[in-house]
Scaffold this motif. Structure first.
Motif, short mmCIF file in Angstrom:
data_model
loop_
_atom_site.label_atom_id
_atom_site.label_comp_id
_atom_site.label_asym_id
_atom_site.label_seq_id
_atom_site.Cartn_x
_atom_site.Cartn_y
_atom_site.Cartn_z
N LYS A 47 0.86 -1.17 0.00
CA LYS A 47 0.00 0.00 0.00
C LYS A 47 0.90 1.22 0.00
CE LYS A 47 -3.72 -2.22 2.42
NZ LYS A 47 -4.55 -2.31 3.61
N SER A 48 0.42 2.28 -0.58
CA SER A 48 1.21 3.51 -0.69
C SER A 48 1.72 3.97 0.68
CB SER A 48 0.37 4.61 -1.34
OG SER A 48 1.12 5.78 -1.49
N SER A 49 0.90 3.81 1.70
CA SER A 49 1.30 4.24 3.04
C SER A 49 2.40 3.36 3.64
CB SER A 49 0.08 4.25 3.97
OG SER A 49 -0.46 2.93 4.08
N ASP A 50 2.61 2.18 3.08
CA ASP A 50 3.62 1.25 3.60
C ASP A 50 4.88 1.21 2.74
OD1 ASP A 50 1.95 0.51 5.69
OD2 ASP A 50 1.02 -1.09 4.52
N PHE A 51 4.98 2.09 1.79
CA PHE A 51 6.13 2.13 0.89
C PHE A 51 6.72 3.53 0.95
CE2 PHE A 51 8.35 2.48 -3.14
CZ PHE A 51 8.90 1.23 -3.32
N ASP A 54 12.12 8.39 0.12
CA ASP A 54 12.25 9.84 0.22
C ASP A 54 12.25 10.47 -1.17
OD1 ASP A 54 13.94 12.45 0.35
OD2 ASP A 54 13.27 12.07 2.40
N PRO A 55 11.42 11.47 -1.39
CA PRO A 55 11.28 12.03 -2.73
C PRO A 55 12.43 12.92 -3.20
CG PRO A 55 9.85 13.19 -1.20
CD PRO A 55 10.46 12.04 -0.44
N ARG A 64 6.06 8.53 -6.81
CA ARG A 64 5.41 7.40 -6.12
C ARG A 64 5.56 6.10 -6.92
NH1 ARG A 64 5.59 7.20 -1.58
NH2 ARG A 64 3.85 5.76 -1.41
N GLN A 65 6.10 6.17 -8.11
CA GLN A 65 6.32 4.98 -8.93
C GLN A 65 7.68 4.34 -8.67
OE1 GLN A 65 3.80 3.65 -10.69
NE2 GLN A 65 2.69 5.32 -9.72
N GLY A 98 9.01 2.43 -19.38
CA GLY A 98 8.95 3.87 -19.16
C GLY A 98 9.29 4.31 -17.75
N LEU A 99 9.91 3.43 -16.97
CA LEU A 99 10.27 3.80 -15.61
C LEU A 99 11.32 4.90 -15.65
CD1 LEU A 99 9.82 3.01 -12.56
CD2 LEU A 99 11.97 1.76 -12.76
N ARG A 100 11.05 5.97 -14.95
CA ARG A 100 12.03 7.05 -14.85
C ARG A 100 13.28 6.52 -14.15
NH1 ARG A 100 10.46 10.43 -11.10
NH2 ARG A 100 11.74 12.15 -11.83
#
Length: 126
Positions: A47-51, A54-55, A64-65, A98-100
């Motif tokens: 889940k997004s909250s569990d991953f 640091d941006p 977020r990807q 297409g992953l950055r």
């Protein structure tokens, strides 16, 4: 010999996850002398909250990807092989899905050969 763990935020297709695994294997075999058929991988989604990635750490703008890849492998590869692997993987994932490049986080964990058993209760590399 490598054990690959691929972690990402939930919601990606099976094809997307499979493409990541394929590109990791391709980069390992082309740059780090990993033998054919030596493919052991697990893919986990969170889940997004569990991953948490640091941006902005080290001035790298992550989204977020972000995909985290941890590879446990035999010790002994030089820095040039590791750099070639990182580059080949980033390029392969960018071209295929297409992953950055900024969204690829890789950690190599080196271990001695006696730390592996591929079955039958035997340490095959000793």
């Amino acid at each position: 010999m490598p054990l690959v763990r691929i972690d990402l935020v939930e919601g990606q297709s099976a094809e997307y996850r499979g493409a990541i695994a394929d590109e990791v294997y391709k980069a390992m075999t082309s740059t780090m002398n990993v033998p054919a058929n030596d493919r052991f991988m697990v893919i986990s989604e969170y889940k997004s909250s569990d991953f948490i990635a640091d941006p902005t750490y080290l001035g790298i703008s992550r989204s977020r990807q972000c995909v985290m890849i941890q590879i446990t492998l035999n010790a002994g590869r030089d820095v040039d092989k590791k750099r070639a692997f990182y580059q080949a993987l980033a390029d392969g994932l960018h071209a295929r899905i297409g992953l950055r490049r900024e969204d690829l986080f890789v950690n190599l964990v080196e271990v001695a050969k006696e730390n592996w058993s591929f079955g039958n209760g035997i340490a095959q590399y000793t």
